[in-house]
Design a protein around this motif. Structure first.
Motif, PDB file in Angstrom:
ATOM      1  N   SER A   1       0.839  -1.206   0.000  1.00 22.80           N
ATOM      2  CA  SER A   1       0.000   0.000   0.000  1.00 22.80           C
ATOM      3  C   SER A   1       0.871   1.251   0.000  1.00 22.80           C
ATOM      4  CB  SER A   1      -0.941   0.000   1.208  1.00 22.80           C
ATOM      5  OG  SER A   1      -0.213  -0.107   2.426  1.00 22.80           O
TER       6      SER A   1
ATOM      7  N   TYR B   1      -8.321  -9.475  -3.116  1.00 22.06           N
ATOM      8  CA  TYR B   1      -8.632  -8.046  -3.020  1.00 22.06           C
ATOM      9  C   TYR B   1      -8.449  -7.640  -1.559  1.00 22.06           C
ATOM     10  CZ  TYR B   1     -11.149  -8.038  -7.552  1.00 22.06           C
ATOM     11  OH  TYR B   1     -11.502  -8.123  -8.875  1.00 22.06           O
TER      12      TYR B   1
ATOM     13  N   THR C   1      -9.556   2.636   0.421  1.00 24.17           N
ATOM     14  CA  THR C   1      -8.903   2.223  -0.828  1.00 24.17           C
ATOM     15  C   THR C   1      -9.036   0.716  -0.960  1.00 24.17           C
ATOM     16  OG1 THR C   1      -7.321   4.064  -0.919  1.00 24.17           O
ATOM     17  CG2 THR C   1      -6.662   2.038  -2.027  1.00 24.17           C
TER      18      THR C   1
ATOM     19  N   GLN D   1      -7.334  -2.537  -3.292  1.00 21.00           N
ATOM     20  CA  GLN D   1      -6.356  -2.995  -4.280  1.00 21.00           C
ATOM     21  C   GLN D   1      -6.576  -4.486  -4.540  1.00 21.00           C
ATOM     22  OE1 GLN D   1      -2.726  -0.684  -2.267  1.00 21.00           O
ATOM     23  NE2 GLN D   1      -2.188  -1.361  -4.312  1.00 21.00           N
ATOM     24  N   LYS D   2      -6.164  -4.920  -5.741  1.00 23.50           N
ATOM     25  CA  LYS D   2      -6.207  -6.353  -6.046  1.00 23.50           C
ATOM     26  C   LYS D   2      -4.878  -6.763  -6.658  1.00 23.50           C
ATOM     27  CE  LYS D   2      -8.218  -6.263 -10.732  1.00 23.50           C
ATOM     28  NZ  LYS D   2      -9.283  -6.839 -11.589  1.00 23.50           N
TER      29      LYS D   2
ATOM     30  N   ASP E   1      -3.070  -8.282  -9.500  1.00 25.23           N
ATOM     31  CA  ASP E   1      -3.415  -8.450 -10.915  1.00 25.23           C
ATOM     32  C   ASP E   1      -2.137  -8.488 -11.743  1.00 25.23           C
ATOM     33  OD1 ASP E   1      -5.014  -8.590 -13.212  1.00 25.23           O
ATOM     34  OD2 ASP E   1      -4.977  -6.430 -13.465  1.00 25.23           O
TER      35      ASP E   1
ATOM     36  N   SER F   1       1.162  -7.855  -9.786  1.00 25.86           N
ATOM     37  CA  SER F   1       1.381  -6.675  -8.949  1.00 25.86           C
ATOM     38  C   SER F   1       0.072  -6.212  -8.323  1.00 25.86           C
ATOM     39  CB  SER F   1       2.008  -5.541  -9.764  1.00 25.86           C
ATOM     40  OG  SER F   1       1.142  -5.113 -10.791  1.00 25.86           O
ATOM     41  N   TRP F   2       0.182  -5.441  -7.245  1.00 20.62           N
ATOM     42  CA  TRP F   2      -0.975  -4.896  -6.562  1.00 20.62           C
ATOM     43  C   TRP F   2      -1.396  -3.594  -7.236  1.00 20.62           C
ATOM     44  CZ3 TRP F   2      -3.896  -7.399  -3.167  1.00 20.62           C
ATOM     45  CH2 TRP F   2      -3.369  -8.536  -2.568  1.00 20.62           C
ATOM     46  N   THR F   3      -2.641  -3.550  -7.710  1.00 25.77           N
ATOM     47  CA  THR F   3      -3.146  -2.376  -8.418  1.00 25.77           C
ATOM     48  C   THR F   3      -4.381  -1.823  -7.712  1.00 25.77           C
ATOM     49  OG1 THR F   3      -4.531  -3.733  -9.883  1.00 25.77           O
ATOM     50  CG2 THR F   3      -2.304  -3.228 -10.639  1.00 25.77           C
ATOM     51  N   VAL F   4      -4.540  -0.508  -7.790  1.00 24.20           N
ATOM     52  CA  VAL F   4      -5.706   0.148  -7.188  1.00 24.20           C
ATOM     53  C   VAL F   4      -6.949  -0.180  -8.000  1.00 24.20           C
ATOM     54  CG1 VAL F   4      -6.764   2.392  -6.705  1.00 24.20           C
ATOM     55  CG2 VAL F   4      -4.359   1.991  -6.130  1.00 24.20           C
TER      56      VAL F   4
END
Length: 204
Positions: A71, A89, A102, A104-105, A107, A110-113
């Motif tokens: 994060s 998630y 916030t 994130q998942k 994907d 990598s961790w994406t918002v």
């Protein structure tokens, strides 16, 4: 005060993997199992500046999913959910975005918002995440923009959208906990400041 998972085996609680597997103190631990029974744990990771970390059990060893402390800032009230394909998630109160919510998942490695970081109108406490059968994320929280009452939002396209009315509880809502039934109807349980701090459940 590191993270440990135990399961009941033949009537005895048994450590899963290694006890105290997190790099440092683990705050707001959240557990989920994928369709094969593999456990995942998310937490605010004091071994990584209190940012969010997710680990899963791989061949008996707790293994970081992606990057530890992924994060942007401190992650409080961490809540974990897995979609039907096992994609994790994580929702949390985001210290890098004024304490707003916030998601994130994980994907493509990598961790994406998901949607927009810090999508709640104001500060969000007791963030609770659930996914419906199509993988749509819903988040419930104590909403400091709406008199500390309960609010639920869901992702519509790429936009976080309020479900019903923001601040729908009669009074202050603490310890918000969200679940969806098989048809996608959200239920929220909370400690109800309008009713002597007893427990109340509402559904949409």
């Amino acid at each position: 005060q590191r993270a440990t998972v135990q399961k009941l085996v033949a009537g005895t609680w048994t450590v899963v993997g290694t006890a105290g597997f997190s790099a440092g103190q683990a705050l707001y631990t959240s557990l989920a199992l994928d369709s094969t029974g593999t456990p995942f744990v998310a937490y605010g990771d004091f071994g990584n500046s209190q940012r969010a970390t997710v680990q899963k059990l791989v061949a008996g060893t707790w293994t970081v999913v992606g990057t530890a402390g992924f994060s942007a800032g401190v992650a409080n009230y961490v809540s974990l959910a897995l979609d039907s394909t096992g994609t994790p998630y994580v929702a949390y109160q985001d210290g890098a975005n004024s304490g707003k919510a916030t998601v994130q998942k994980f994907d493509a490695g990598s961790w994406t918002v998901v949607g927009t970081a810090g999508f709640s109108a104001g500060g969000a406490n007791y963030v609770s995440l659930a996914l419906d059968s199509t993988g749509t994320p819903y988040v419930a929280y104590k909403d400091f923009f709406n008199s500390q009452k309960a609010t639920v939002q869901k992702l519509v396209g790429a936009t976080w959208t309020v479900v019903g009315t923001a601040g729908f509880s009669a009074g202050q809502a603490d310890y918000t906990s969200l679940a969806l039934d098989s048809t996608g109807i959200p239920y929220v349980a909370y400690q109800d400041g309008a009713n002597n701090f007893g427990e109340t459940v509402q559904k949409y």
